[in-house]
Scaffold this active site. Structure first.
Site, PDB file in Angstrom:
ATOM      1  N   ARG A 187      13.752   3.909  12.273  1.00 26.76           N
ATOM      2  CA  ARG A 187      12.565   4.764  12.253  1.00 26.76           C
ATOM      3  C   ARG A 187      11.724   4.563  13.521  1.00 26.76           C
ATOM      4  O   ARG A 187      12.229   4.106  14.532  1.00 26.76           O
ATOM      5  CB  ARG A 187      11.790   4.493  10.951  1.00 26.76           C
TER       6      ARG A 187
ATOM      7  N   ARG B  92       5.389  10.735  -2.523  1.00 30.63           N
ATOM      8  CA  ARG B  92       5.208  10.387  -1.119  1.00 30.63           C
ATOM      9  C   ARG B  92       6.523  10.524  -0.337  1.00 30.63           C
ATOM     10  O   ARG B  92       7.482   9.784  -0.597  1.00 30.63           O
ATOM     11  CB  ARG B  92       4.737   8.928  -1.063  1.00 30.63           C
TER      12      ARG B  92
ATOM     13  N   ASN C 259       7.692  -5.877  -1.005  1.00 30.03           N
ATOM     14  CA  ASN C 259       7.717  -4.754  -0.066  1.00 30.03           C
ATOM     15  C   ASN C 259       6.279  -4.620   0.439  1.00 30.03           C
ATOM     16  O   ASN C 259       5.432  -4.028  -0.232  1.00 30.03           O
ATOM     17  CB  ASN C 259       8.177  -3.458  -0.758  1.00 30.03           C
TER      18      ASN C 259
ATOM     19  N   TYR D 262      11.651   8.119   0.907  1.00 31.27           N
ATOM     20  CA  TYR D 262      11.484   7.060  -0.091  1.00 31.27           C
ATOM     21  C   TYR D 262      12.087   7.383  -1.460  1.00 31.27           C
ATOM     22  O   TYR D 262      12.009   6.567  -2.373  1.00 31.27           O
ATOM     23  CB  TYR D 262       9.994   6.721  -0.228  1.00 31.27           C
TER      24      TYR D 262
ATOM     25  N   HIS E 143      12.607  -3.202   1.916  1.00 29.97           N
ATOM     26  CA  HIS E 143      12.116  -1.872   2.299  1.00 29.97           C
ATOM     27  C   HIS E 143      13.073  -0.822   1.744  1.00 29.97           C
ATOM     28  O   HIS E 143      14.296  -0.999   1.810  1.00 29.97           O
ATOM     29  CB  HIS E 143      12.041  -1.741   3.820  1.00 29.97           C
TER      30      HIS E 143
ATOM     31  N   GLU F 247      12.121 -10.031   1.475  1.00 34.34           N
ATOM     32  CA  GLU F 247      11.406  -8.852   1.983  1.00 34.34           C
ATOM     33  C   GLU F 247      12.289  -7.630   1.753  1.00 34.34           C
ATOM     34  O   GLU F 247      13.477  -7.663   2.066  1.00 34.34           O
ATOM     35  CB  GLU F 247      11.146  -9.034   3.489  1.00 34.34           C
TER      36      GLU F 247
ATOM     37  N   ALA G 270       3.193  -0.757   4.778  1.00 36.25           N
ATOM     38  CA  ALA G 270       2.663  -0.691   6.149  1.00 36.25           C
ATOM     39  C   ALA G 270       2.196  -2.063   6.658  1.00 36.25           C
ATOM     40  O   ALA G 270       2.233  -2.321   7.872  1.00 36.25           O
ATOM     41  CB  ALA G 270       1.526   0.316   6.216  1.00 36.25           C
TER      42      ALA G 270
ATOM     43  N   PRO H 261       0.794  -1.228   0.000  1.00 35.38           N
ATOM     44  CA  PRO H 261       0.000   0.000   0.000  1.00 35.38           C
ATOM     45  C   PRO H 261       0.830   1.283   0.000  1.00 35.38           C
ATOM     46  O   PRO H 261       1.882   1.353   0.641  1.00 35.38           O
ATOM     47  CB  PRO H 261      -0.821  -0.104   1.287  1.00 35.38           C
ATOM     48  N   ASN H 262       0.312   2.236  -0.730  1.00 33.42           N
ATOM     49  CA  ASN H 262       0.888   3.585  -0.859  1.00 33.42           C
ATOM     50  C   ASN H 262       2.161   3.649  -1.700  1.00 33.42           C
ATOM     51  O   ASN H 262       2.667   4.733  -1.963  1.00 33.42           O
ATOM     52  CB  ASN H 262       1.149   4.234   0.523  1.00 33.42           C
TER      53      ASN H 262
HETATM   54  C1  DQA Z   1       8.398   0.777   3.723  1.00 36.20           C
HETATM   55  C2  DQA Z   1       8.512   1.005   5.244  1.00 36.20           C
HETATM   56  C3  DQA Z   1       7.159   0.869   5.901  1.00 36.20           C
HETATM   57  O1  DQA Z   1       7.268   1.104   7.303  1.00 36.20           O
HETATM   58  C4  DQA Z   1       6.192   1.902   5.339  1.00 36.20           C
HETATM   59  O2  DQA Z   1       4.909   1.741   5.901  1.00 36.20           O
HETATM   60  C5  DQA Z   1       6.133   1.886   3.855  1.00 36.20           C
HETATM   61  C6  DQA Z   1       7.371   1.690   3.096  1.00 36.20           C
HETATM   62  C7  DQA Z   1       9.736   1.021   3.007  1.00 36.20           C
HETATM   63  O3  DQA Z   1       9.853   0.622   1.851  1.00 36.20           O
HETATM   64  O4  DQA Z   1      10.656   1.644   3.563  1.00 36.20           O
HETATM   65  O5  DQA Z   1       5.096   2.123   3.249  1.00 36.20           O
HETATM   66  O6  DQA Z   1       8.043  -0.585   3.500  1.00 36.20           O
END
Ligand code: DQA
Length: 150
Positions: free
Chosen positions: A108, A19, A75, A24, A101, A99, A78, A11-12
């Site tokens: 963080r 964003r 990825n 990011y 990120h 996985e 959230a 998501p997002n």
């Molecule tokens: C994320 C880290 C997550 O905590 C966050 O909610 C994201 C992006 C990252 O790629 O750093 O949406 O997965």
């Protein structure tokens, strides 16, 4: 036959570029997917990229990977920190799962330090921005080559 890799963006991540660019980066998801495709082409890997903002849709895509893919790069965004459903779906797979990120989640907010997936995936990459996707593809390529040798 070419190895097939599924890349799942949670998501997002469709909003990348707009964003929180200080966390990011400024690349859009389309640009990231183009880089992923270019790197996979070099390694002769077939790749499909998929993004969803919905937990159940991501679960269904992971379930499909059982039959259709040789590795998954995910990825979960959230959902990393909350989703037992995505964890359980990953447990259905007997293929490598990486996985990833963009940010270093351990630097963080405390709620981001916990990953529901970290102990059920093959490995985790965090904090290298979009370069992390290239690292993840190299990681699965390495695993494919080791599997071919054994
Ligand atoms: C994320 C880290 C997550 O905590 C966050 O909610 C994201 C992006 C990252 O790629 O750093 O949406 O997965």
């Amino acid at each position: 036959m070419k190895e097939k890799v599924l890349v799942i963006h949670g998501p997002n991540l469709n909003m990348l570029g707009k964003r929180e660019p200080e966390k990011y980066g400024t690349s859009t998801l389309d640009e990231i997917n183009a880089d992923i495709e270019a790197h996979c082409r070099k390694l002769d890997i077939e790749v499909q990229a998929f993004q969803s903002n919905h937990e159940g849709t991501i679960v269904e895509k992971i379930q499909q990977a059982r039959d259709d893919f040789d590795a998954v790069i995910i990825n979960p965004a959230a959902y990393t920190h909350t989703s037992v459903a995505i964890r359980d779906a990953v447990l259905l797979l007997d293929i490598p799962v990486i996985e990833i990120h963009l940010s270093n989640i351990y630097k963080r907010e405390p709620f981001r330090h916990k990953s529901m997936l970290c102990d059920v995936v093959t490995g985790q990459i965090a904090g290298f921005g979009i370069y992390g996707y290239v690292m993840a593809i190299d990681a699965v390529d390495n695993i494919f080559k080791a599997q071919a040798r054994s």
